[in-house]
Scaffold this active site. Structure first.
Site, PDB file in Angstrom:
ATOM      1  N   LYS A  90       0.855  -1.195   0.000  1.00 55.38           N
ATOM      2  CA  LYS A  90       0.000   0.000   0.000  1.00 55.38           C
ATOM      3  C   LYS A  90       0.886   1.238   0.000  1.00 55.38           C
ATOM      4  CE  LYS A  90      -2.285   1.516   3.800  1.00 55.38           C
ATOM      5  NZ  LYS A  90      -1.947   2.951   3.823  1.00 55.38           N
TER       6      LYS A  90
ATOM      7  N   HIS B  73       1.017   5.767  -0.500  1.00 54.22           N
ATOM      8  CA  HIS B  73       0.354   7.072  -0.641  1.00 54.22           C
ATOM      9  C   HIS B  73       1.189   7.788  -1.693  1.00 54.22           C
ATOM     10  CE1 HIS B  73      -2.389   6.954   2.818  1.00 54.22           C
ATOM     11  NE2 HIS B  73      -1.424   6.373   3.507  1.00 54.22           N
TER      12      HIS B  73
ATOM     13  N   ASP C 159      -3.629   4.220  -1.397  1.00 48.67           N
ATOM     14  CA  ASP C 159      -4.520   4.586  -0.286  1.00 48.67           C
ATOM     15  C   ASP C 159      -4.989   6.036  -0.457  1.00 48.67           C
ATOM     16  OD1 ASP C 159      -5.911   4.549   2.070  1.00 48.67           O
ATOM     17  OD2 ASP C 159      -4.157   4.325   3.365  1.00 48.67           O
ATOM     18  N   ARG C 160      -5.621   6.323  -1.579  1.00 55.26           N
ATOM     19  CA  ARG C 160      -5.987   7.692  -1.936  1.00 55.26           C
ATOM     20  C   ARG C 160      -7.183   8.215  -1.135  1.00 55.26           C
ATOM     21  NH1 ARG C 160      -7.705  11.727  -2.548  1.00 55.26           N
ATOM     22  NH2 ARG C 160      -7.587  13.272  -4.203  1.00 55.26           N
ATOM     23  N   LYS C 161      -7.962   7.302  -0.612  1.00 55.19           N
ATOM     24  CA  LYS C 161      -9.176   7.681   0.131  1.00 55.19           C
ATOM     25  C   LYS C 161     -10.015   8.676  -0.674  1.00 55.19           C
ATOM     26  CE  LYS C 161      -7.338   6.615   4.719  1.00 55.19           C
ATOM     27  NZ  LYS C 161      -5.912   6.320   4.460  1.00 55.19           N
ATOM     28  N   PHE C 162     -10.369   8.295  -1.886  1.00 55.00           N
ATOM     29  CA  PHE C 162     -11.241   9.115  -2.724  1.00 55.00           C
ATOM     30  C   PHE C 162     -12.532   9.396  -1.962  1.00 55.00           C
ATOM     31  CE2 PHE C 162      -8.701   6.957  -6.044  1.00 55.00           C
ATOM     32  CZ  PHE C 162      -8.286   8.079  -6.777  1.00 55.00           C
TER      33      PHE C 162
ATOM     34  N   TYR D 222      -3.100   0.914  18.053  1.00 59.21           N
ATOM     35  CA  TYR D 222      -2.555  -0.350  17.550  1.00 59.21           C
ATOM     36  C   TYR D 222      -3.057  -1.567  18.305  1.00 59.21           C
ATOM     37  CZ  TYR D 222       0.971   2.241  14.832  1.00 59.21           C
ATOM     38  OH  TYR D 222       1.621   3.053  13.949  1.00 59.21           O
TER      39      TYR D 222
END
Ligand code: 5IU
Length: 259
Positions: free
Chosen positions: A61, A63, A92-95, A213
């Site tokens: 993953k 960014h 992991d663009r988190k559109f 975590y």
């Protein structure tokens, strides 16, 4: 062909998203459910870690917008590395915008749709976001791409809970061919989807900015299929050793659970 896992057999039967059987077979053959969150700021560091740990992970993953020297060409280099070592690439663009905007962003300057097998997506704007991403893809690429919907987050005080999370599950049911699963913190949604879980570390309990975590075993017990691990690995003195430990412990836990 994953005969040992009843639930996975169901998944293979019930899943319309073509990347689900692909990922499950990578996981089974490489014995890993580890996704490395390679949050590096140079592309060279990403290339280096791919060569070092590519054989022990099922996904990487990134960014792309934190990589100082990133370009669409570098994206294609990452894709080549993923084919060499057999893992999937997650951006992991988190559109999160309206359909028309994410459509432009997905195929835009950095050509994310050319090199990322999977992208992450928020449900805040409704199902048009997923629809917009889908329409950015040419017909022949639809089966090679998928999204992960963010149903829950690992950070303290996250607003992605309750009815919001349920709404995200409903969006997934509208696009079962394109949604691979969820980024989540529990065994949420239908078992035909894969659950990816961040917020995992072997030593720390959190960071100073709200990250929380848990151990790999706890993540699997909470419902994780794929474990997303970042700084525990990339900030370690010996990242390869930590990857191997996360791979071993994560996969053993998942295997024991009969997932
Ligand atoms: N990430 C989270 N929590 C979430 C979601 C994404 O930590 O709920 I959605 C991302 C952020 C970072 C990685 O890229 O996963 C976790 O990194 P660390 O393992 O270094 O905390």
């Amino acid at each position: 062909k994953i005969p040992n896992y009843p639930m996975q057999a169901d998944r293979l039967t019930n899943s319309e998203c073509k990347l689900i059987p692909k990922l499950l077979s990578i996981m089974k053959s490489k014995q890993t459910n580890l996704c490395l969150s390679a949050d590096y700021t140079s592309f060279e560091a990403i290339e280096k870690i791919c060569h070092q740990v590519g054989n022990y992970i099922c996904a990487l993953k990134v960014h792309h917008d934190i990589i100082e020297d990133f370009s669409a060409e570098k994206g294609l280099m990452l894709k080549e590395l993923s084919e060499k070592y057999q893992f999937l690439v997650v951006e992991d663009r988190k559109f999160a915008d309206i359909g028309n905007t994410v459509k432009e962003q997905y195929a835009g300057k950095f050509k994310v749709s050319d090199w990322a097998d999977i992208v992450t997506v928020h449900g805040i704007a409704g199902s048009g976001t997923v629809e917009g991403l889908k329409t950015a893809l040419p017909e022949e690429m639809l089966q090679e791409r998928a999204v992960l919907l963010i149903a829950e987050m690992s950070s303290d005080g996250s607003l992605a809970v309750g009815d919001y999370s349920k709404g995200v599950l409903e969006i997934a049911e509208k696009f079962p061919d394109f949604v691979m699963g969820f980024v989540c913190q529990s065994r949420i949604g239908s078992d035909k989807f894969l659950r990816w879980m961040p917020g995992i570390h072997l030593a720390a309990e959190g960071d100073s900015l709200g990250q929380k975590y848990k151990l790999p075993e706890a993540a699997v017990a909470q419902g994780a299929d794929i474990l997303i691990v970042g700084r525990c690995i990339i900030n370690a003195d010996d990242p390869v050793a930590v990857v191997k430990e996360c791979q071993k412990r994560g996969y053993a836990a998942w295997d024991a659970f009969g997932y």
